[in-house]
Design a protein around this motif. Structure first.
Motif, PDB file in Angstrom:
ATOM      1  N   SER A 143       0.846  -1.194   0.000  1.00  0.00           N
ATOM      2  CA  SER A 143       0.000   0.000   0.000  1.00  0.00           C
ATOM      3  C   SER A 143       0.879   1.241   0.000  1.00  0.00           C
ATOM      4  CB  SER A 143      -0.908  -0.005   1.234  1.00  0.00           C
ATOM      5  OG  SER A 143      -1.835   1.055   1.178  1.00  0.00           O
ATOM      6  N   ASN A 144       0.646   2.128  -0.970  1.00  0.00           N
ATOM      7  CA  ASN A 144       1.526   3.280  -1.111  1.00  0.00           C
ATOM      8  C   ASN A 144       0.727   4.568  -1.322  1.00  0.00           C
ATOM      9  OD1 ASN A 144       4.374   3.665  -0.797  1.00  0.00           O
ATOM     10  ND2 ASN A 144       4.681   1.865  -2.083  1.00  0.00           N
ATOM     11  N   GLY A 145       1.132   5.393  -2.305  1.00  0.00           N
ATOM     12  CA  GLY A 145       0.592   6.730  -2.437  1.00  0.00           C
ATOM     13  C   GLY A 145      -0.930   6.804  -2.487  1.00  0.00           C
ATOM     14  N   THR A 146      -1.482   7.787  -1.771  1.00  0.00           N
ATOM     15  CA  THR A 146      -2.924   8.035  -1.726  1.00  0.00           C
ATOM     16  C   THR A 146      -3.140   9.543  -1.768  1.00  0.00           C
ATOM     17  OG1 THR A 146      -3.186   6.076  -0.320  1.00  0.00           O
ATOM     18  CG2 THR A 146      -5.054   7.569  -0.462  1.00  0.00           C
ATOM     19  N   GLY A 147      -4.084   9.995  -2.570  1.00  0.00           N
ATOM     20  CA  GLY A 147      -4.376  11.425  -2.641  1.00  0.00           C
ATOM     21  C   GLY A 147      -5.739  11.676  -3.254  1.00  0.00           C
ATOM     22  N   TRP A 148      -6.231  12.913  -3.099  1.00  0.00           N
ATOM     23  CA  TRP A 148      -7.573  13.265  -3.549  1.00  0.00           C
ATOM     24  C   TRP A 148      -7.530  14.432  -4.535  1.00  0.00           C
ATOM     25  CZ3 TRP A 148      -6.249  11.186   0.996  1.00  0.00           C
ATOM     26  CH2 TRP A 148      -7.007  10.114   1.460  1.00  0.00           C
ATOM     27  N   SER A 149      -8.497  14.427  -5.440  1.00  0.00           N
ATOM     28  CA  SER A 149      -8.634  15.528  -6.396  1.00  0.00           C
ATOM     29  C   SER A 149      -8.995  16.806  -5.645  1.00  0.00           C
ATOM     30  CB  SER A 149      -9.711  15.192  -7.422  1.00  0.00           C
ATOM     31  OG  SER A 149     -10.963  14.972  -6.782  1.00  0.00           O
ATOM     32  N   PRO A 150      -8.803  17.970  -6.257  1.00  0.00           N
ATOM     33  CA  PRO A 150      -9.096  19.229  -5.563  1.00  0.00           C
ATOM     34  C   PRO A 150     -10.521  19.322  -5.037  1.00  0.00           C
ATOM     35  CG  PRO A 150      -7.777  19.670  -7.502  1.00  0.00           C
ATOM     36  CD  PRO A 150      -8.134  18.210  -7.561  1.00  0.00           C
ATOM     37  N   GLY A 193       5.018   6.875  -3.835  1.00  0.00           N
ATOM     38  CA  GLY A 193       4.181   7.917  -3.260  1.00  0.00           C
ATOM     39  C   GLY A 193       3.699   8.904  -4.304  1.00  0.00           C
ATOM     40  N   LEU A 194       2.585   9.599  -3.984  1.00  0.00           N
ATOM     41  CA  LEU A 194       2.046  10.569  -4.930  1.00  0.00           C
ATOM     42  C   LEU A 194       1.486  11.780  -4.209  1.00  0.00           C
ATOM     43  CD1 LEU A 194      -1.326  10.499  -4.879  1.00  0.00           C
ATOM     44  CD2 LEU A 194      -0.977   8.383  -6.149  1.00  0.00           C
ATOM     45  N   THR A 195       1.266  12.839  -4.981  1.00  0.00           N
ATOM     46  CA  THR A 195       0.567  14.020  -4.497  1.00  0.00           C
ATOM     47  C   THR A 195      -0.236  14.609  -5.647  1.00  0.00           C
ATOM     48  OG1 THR A 195       0.831  16.063  -3.209  1.00  0.00           O
ATOM     49  CG2 THR A 195       2.371  15.739  -5.024  1.00  0.00           C
ATOM     50  N   VAL A 196      -1.263  15.377  -5.313  1.00  0.00           N
ATOM     51  CA  VAL A 196      -2.131  16.003  -6.308  1.00  0.00           C
ATOM     52  C   VAL A 196      -1.961  17.513  -6.197  1.00  0.00           C
ATOM     53  CG1 VAL A 196      -4.493  16.224  -7.170  1.00  0.00           C
ATOM     54  CG2 VAL A 196      -3.753  14.086  -6.073  1.00  0.00           C
ATOM     55  N   ASP A 197      -1.792  18.195  -7.344  1.00  0.00           N
ATOM     56  CA  ASP A 197      -1.587  19.636  -7.303  1.00  0.00           C
ATOM     57  C   ASP A 197      -2.893  20.409  -7.494  1.00  0.00           C
ATOM     58  OD1 ASP A 197      -2.092  19.835 -10.079  1.00  0.00           O
ATOM     59  OD2 ASP A 197       0.037  19.857 -10.611  1.00  0.00           O
ATOM     60  N   ALA A 198      -2.794  21.730  -7.472  1.00  0.00           N
ATOM     61  CA  ALA A 198      -3.985  22.580  -7.527  1.00  0.00           C
ATOM     62  C   ALA A 198      -4.711  22.486  -8.853  1.00  0.00           C
ATOM     63  CB  ALA A 198      -3.589  24.033  -7.243  1.00  0.00           C
ATOM     64  N   ASP A 199      -4.040  22.016  -9.898  1.00  0.00           N
ATOM     65  CA  ASP A 199      -4.678  21.825 -11.197  1.00  0.00           C
ATOM     66  C   ASP A 199      -5.297  20.438 -11.339  1.00  0.00           C
ATOM     67  OD1 ASP A 199      -3.984  24.386 -12.190  1.00  0.00           O
ATOM     68  OD2 ASP A 199      -1.962  23.671 -12.668  1.00  0.00           O
ATOM     69  N   GLY A 200      -5.197  19.642 -10.293  1.00  0.00           N
ATOM     70  CA  GLY A 200      -5.731  18.283 -10.350  1.00  0.00           C
ATOM     71  C   GLY A 200      -4.791  17.294 -11.001  1.00  0.00           C
ATOM     72  N   CYS A 201      -3.548  17.701 -11.281  1.00  0.00           N
ATOM     73  CA  CYS A 201      -2.567  16.782 -11.843  1.00  0.00           C
ATOM     74  C   CYS A 201      -1.976  15.909 -10.738  1.00  0.00           C
ATOM     75  CB  CYS A 201      -1.453  17.552 -12.548  1.00  0.00           C
ATOM     76  SG  CYS A 201      -2.010  18.467 -14.003  1.00  0.00           S
TER      77      CYS A 201
END
Length: 281
Positions: A143-150, A193-201
């Motif tokens: 289990s690794n990167g988790t993130g949400w859309s804006p 791992g991951l992250t989501v930016d302000a543009d939803g990328c």
């Protein structure tokens, strides 16, 4: 091409979990196998290191101060004065904590994996501030990167050996309709791992790929940043304007580590991040 800088030449065994804490103006990050929680203030260069008693997969700010820790035997709370207590303790022989993330509603989504990386030996669970736990995904391998859309309506997730970033519909603390979002081609490394930016990328670090990639909300690859560390593990935006992308790296398992394997790297002005919620407990 965005130029990297070395934030901390740490030599971490398994650097992971960068998280910007706006309350303190510091980046929190980890050495999972070194059992250390680090902080770094980019304005002053000041660093702190706290040793944990177990392998630590994630450390996130709490709304009331202190940290929530995803540890080998469960999830614990660290108060600002250093007092520790378990929020949920569930030791499983041969299993440890891995990456975790705080959802828009303040819940912690905490992952686990087996030390031997046996297929289906891990989980992804949702924990609320009162200690209530729900297993969202059983039978996960790493289990690794988790993130949400804006807007919070999508959740992105990585189970590393699948070689994919998946996406779910997300609402009221639940997920459904899992489908592939991006597939990492053979030979390019494995999603971590991951992250989501302000543009939803979606930005994802590639284990054994020495790079961070950005995918558009449509799942199209539009940027690749190559870095001088083979095992890039996770990424997060930080700094006062959330414009600098911090990247953790690892040296574990490398027969001949390079000088920056295990360092904390930063890509100034790489994009614009989203403010991350604190854990509501």
């Amino acid at each position: 091409m965005t130029a990297y800088e070395v934030a901390v030449r740490a030599g971490a065994t398994l650097g992971e979990g960068p998280t910007w804490d706006p309350a303190s103006g510091r980046l929190i990050w980890l050495d999972v196998l070194g059992m250390r929680v680090h902080t770094y203030d980019p304005g002053t260069g000041r660093r702190t290191v706290r040793t944990t008693e177990q392998h630590v997969g994630a450390a996130k700010p709490r709304a009331g101060g202190g940290l929530v820790l995803n540890l080998r035997d469960g999830v614990g709370l660290l108060d600002p004065d250093g007092t520790f207590r378990w929020l949920h303790r569930e030791p499983v022989a041969g299993r440890r904590a891995n990456d975790a993330a705080v959802a828009p509603d303040g819940s912690l989504w905490a992952g686990t994996m087996r030390y031997d990386e046996a297929a289906g030996g891990g989980t992804l669970s949702r924990l609320t501030g009162d200690g209530a736990v729900c297993t969202v995904l059983p039978d996960v391998t790493v289990s690794n990167g988790t993130g949400w859309s804006p807007d919070g309506r999508l959740m992105y997730y990585v189970d590393t050996p699948t070689g994919r970033v998946d996406v779910f519909d997300h609402d009221e603390g639940g997920v459904r309709n899992r489908r592939p979002f991006a597939v990492i081609e053979e030979g390019a490394g494995f999603p971590d791992g991951l992250t989501v930016d302000a543009d939803g990328c979606v930005w994802v670090a590639l284990w054994d790929g020495g790079a961070v990639r950005r995918y558009t909300p449509a799942g199209e690859l539009d940027r690749v940043i190559t870095l001088p560390a083979r095992r890039t593990t996770a990424c997060a935006f930080g700094g006062a304007g959330l414009t600098d992308l911090y990247v953790t790296t690892a040296r574990t398992g490398l027969a001949a580590p390079r000088p920056l394997d295990g360092a904390l790297l930063v890509l100034p002005g790489a994009g614009l991040g989203l403010p991350q919620p604190a854990f509501g407990g």
